[in-house]
Design an enzyme around this catalytic site. Structure first.
Site, short mmCIF file in Angstrom:
data_model
loop_
_atom_site.label_atom_id
_atom_site.label_comp_id
_atom_site.label_asym_id
_atom_site.label_seq_id
_atom_site.Cartn_x
_atom_site.Cartn_y
_atom_site.Cartn_z
N ARG A 1 0.87 -1.18 0.00
CA ARG A 1 0.00 0.00 0.00
C ARG A 1 0.91 1.23 0.00
O ARG A 1 2.13 1.13 0.01
CB ARG A 1 -1.01 0.01 1.17
CG ARG A 1 -0.64 -0.69 2.44
CD ARG A 1 0.48 -0.04 3.21
NE ARG A 1 0.23 1.37 3.44
CZ ARG A 1 1.14 2.27 3.73
NH1 ARG A 1 2.42 1.92 3.83
NH2 ARG A 1 0.85 3.52 3.92
N GLY A 2 0.28 2.42 0.00
CA GLY A 2 1.04 3.65 -0.16
C GLY A 2 1.12 3.96 -1.65
O GLY A 2 1.46 3.08 -2.46
N ALA A 3 0.81 5.21 -2.01
CA ALA A 3 0.63 5.53 -3.43
C ALA A 3 1.81 5.13 -4.33
O ALA A 3 1.61 4.44 -5.34
CB ALA A 3 0.33 7.03 -3.57
N ARG B 1 -7.35 -0.07 -6.58
CA ARG B 1 -7.50 1.05 -5.65
C ARG B 1 -7.64 2.32 -6.48
O ARG B 1 -6.73 2.67 -7.24
CB ARG B 1 -6.31 1.13 -4.68
CG ARG B 1 -6.26 -0.10 -3.77
CD ARG B 1 -5.41 0.15 -2.54
NE ARG B 1 -6.02 1.09 -1.63
CZ ARG B 1 -5.36 1.64 -0.60
NH1 ARG B 1 -4.10 1.35 -0.39
NH2 ARG B 1 -5.97 2.49 0.21
N GLN C 1 -2.29 2.81 10.05
CA GLN C 1 -0.97 2.75 9.40
C GLN C 1 0.08 3.56 10.15
O GLN C 1 1.27 3.27 10.06
CB GLN C 1 -1.06 3.28 7.95
CG GLN C 1 -1.86 2.40 7.00
CD GLN C 1 -3.28 2.86 6.88
OE1 GLN C 1 -3.87 3.35 7.85
NE2 GLN C 1 -3.87 2.72 5.71
N ASP D 1 -1.72 11.01 -2.07
CA ASP D 1 -2.11 9.94 -3.00
C ASP D 1 -2.45 10.49 -4.36
O ASP D 1 -2.45 9.77 -5.35
CB ASP D 1 -3.29 9.15 -2.44
CG ASP D 1 -2.81 8.25 -1.31
OD1 ASP D 1 -2.67 8.75 -0.19
OD2 ASP D 1 -2.54 7.07 -1.58
N LYS E 1 -4.60 10.37 3.11
CA LYS E 1 -5.35 9.52 4.04
C LYS E 1 -6.40 10.32 4.82
O LYS E 1 -6.13 11.43 5.27
CB LYS E 1 -4.37 8.84 5.00
CG LYS E 1 -4.97 7.90 6.03
CD LYS E 1 -5.86 6.82 5.44
CE LYS E 1 -5.15 5.97 4.40
NZ LYS E 1 -6.09 5.12 3.62
O1 MRU Z 1 -4.39 3.45 2.32
P1 MRU Z 1 -2.91 3.57 2.24
O2 MRU Z 1 -2.20 2.94 3.38
O3 MRU Z 1 -2.39 3.11 0.89
O4 MRU Z 1 -2.68 5.13 2.32
C1 MRU Z 1 -1.39 5.66 2.28
C2 MRU Z 1 -1.37 7.13 2.42
O5 MRU Z 1 -2.39 7.77 2.55
C3 MRU Z 1 -0.06 7.82 2.29
O6 MRU Z 1 -0.04 8.97 3.06
C4 MRU Z 1 0.10 8.21 0.82
O7 MRU Z 1 0.02 7.07 0.01
C5 MRU Z 1 1.33 8.95 0.56
S1 MRU Z 1 2.66 7.83 0.56
C6 MRU Z 1 4.09 8.08 0.30
#
Ligand code: MRU
Length: 366
Positions: A53-55, A90, A206, A247, A258
């Site tokens: 996960r994470g963009a 996603r 997270q 994201d 988030k």
């Molecule tokens: O739902 P997630 O865990 O994928 O969300 C992640 C976030 O919101 C991060 O802040 C975002 O992806 C920026 S990451 C470098």
């Protein structure tokens, strides 16, 4: 980054490039384990279930997913079906479609026999570029943290710089380094006295699980707080800056991150606390301007709200129910912070105001 003395990335190739390895983030912080992804379906499930996960990491995973699909079926129909499957996993993080398009555009002009190898090379390039961009974000963010250090009044010189962050925008959300946490790692390694307030980030936590895990492993002093504590800390002068990830950032500087990020930005604005967003170019959606109106917000399972995951007394990872039987949960996973609430964007190309003009100046060649 290092775990028990070994350097890790979040994603890598295995078996001579024919399969993909990832860290299983659903088990952290309690168990460090890895998974092998053998085909496009495995990657789609890993993204959907938050194994990755994470963009930025979602984007890189999607790129490797297309490579795995092309190994099995390099036809145009196979490419289109895999693109559709991965892109649907996603909807909010724009990095996913950005990376999928890069792979698709690379392989489409090629003969079928060449496609999987070309996809592998391009996915590797995307992954390596991500590492470079995140490290560069760290260097630019380090300048900001140095500035905060220098601006402290004389009586506060011995105290740490206190930075609040939301969710996990560290190396686990990218291939390495992270976005919002990259400046923090750079500053810590440069010997700057830091303390990080870590929002737990309900519903999936997270912050409490992944950000706290990362900071602990790097030895960065930090404290986990409930999401509602940030405003109180800001009112009492306990936060010098907020740094979060993104994201999807619109071409006009609105930032989708988030759920709960917007509330932090409002509290920061009300308390004159600088609010920074760290992001690489892969997170910018140049086709959009008004983030509130136009960014699709992922709605996740209500179970993430009504239940919570943790480790029990037997060291087993388990879920428990928080809400009464029959109570529904509503779970929008992201919200949008308007550009006007953002002090600056920290990108791989430098720091800029959150505006169309600011972004265009940095990315004039795009
Ligand atoms: O739902 P997630 O865990 O994928 O969300 C992640 C976030 O919101 C991060 O802040 C975002 O992806 C920026 S990451 C470098």
């Amino acid at each position: 980054m290092n775990i028990d003395g070994k350097a890790w990335r979040t994603i890598w190739l295995e078996e001579g490039g024919r399969t993909v390895g990832v860290i299983d983030q659903t088990q952290l912080p309690h168990k460090f384990s890895t998974r092998k992804l053998k085909n496009c379906h495995d990657v789609a499930i890993a993204i959907e279930t938050m194994v990755v996960r994470g963009a930025p990491l979602i984007g890189v995973s999607g790129a490797y997913g297309l490579m795995l699909a092309l190994q099995e079926d390099p036809s145009n129909a196979g490419l289109a079906a895999a693109f559709k499957q991965l892109n649907a996993t996603r909807p909010t993080a724009v990095n996913l479609q950005w990376a999928l398009k890069r792979i698709a555009n690379t392989v489409k002009p090629l003969a079928e026999a060449e496609r999987a190898d070309a996809a592998r090379a391009e996915a590797n390039r995307i992954a390596n570029e991500d590492v470079g961009m995140c490290e560069s974000i760290g260097n630019h963010g380090l300048d900001i943290i140095r500035g905060l250090t220098a601006a402290r009044p004389a009586h506060r010189q011995q105290e740490p710089i206190r930075i609040l962050t939301h969710c996990n925008a560290g190396w686990l959300a990218t291939v390495d380094w992270g976005t919002a946490l990259s400046p923090i790692y750079k500053a810590h390694r440069a010997g700057i006295n830091l303390h990080v307030w870590v929002d737990e980030t309900r519903p999936r936590n997270q912050g409490a699980s992944l950000t706290a895990f990362e900071l602990a492993r790097e030895g960065v002093p930090h404290t986990v707080i409930v999401d509602n504590a940030g405003g109180h800390l800001m009112q009492h002068g306990q936060v010098d800056a907020v740094i979060v990830g993104s994201d999807r950032t619109t071409g006009c500087g609105d930032v989708c991150n988030k759920i709960g990020t917007y509330l932090k930005a409002l509290a920061a604005h009300d308390n004159n606390v600088p609010f920074y967003v760290a992001l690489p170019i892969s997170t910018i959606d140049w086709s959009l301007c008004d983030g509130v109106a136009d960014i699709p917000i992922e709605a996740r399972s209500s179970m993430e709200v009504t239940h919570i995951q943790g480790r029990d007394a037997n060291n087993d990872i388990t879920h428990v129910q928080l809400c009464p039987d029959g109570s529904e949960g509503f779970n929008p996973a992201f919200d949008v912070t308007p550009a006007r609430l953002i002090t600056a964007l920290i990108t791989e190309r430098g720091v800029t105001e959150a505006s169309q003009a600011g972004l265009k100046k940095l990315y004039s060649n795009i």
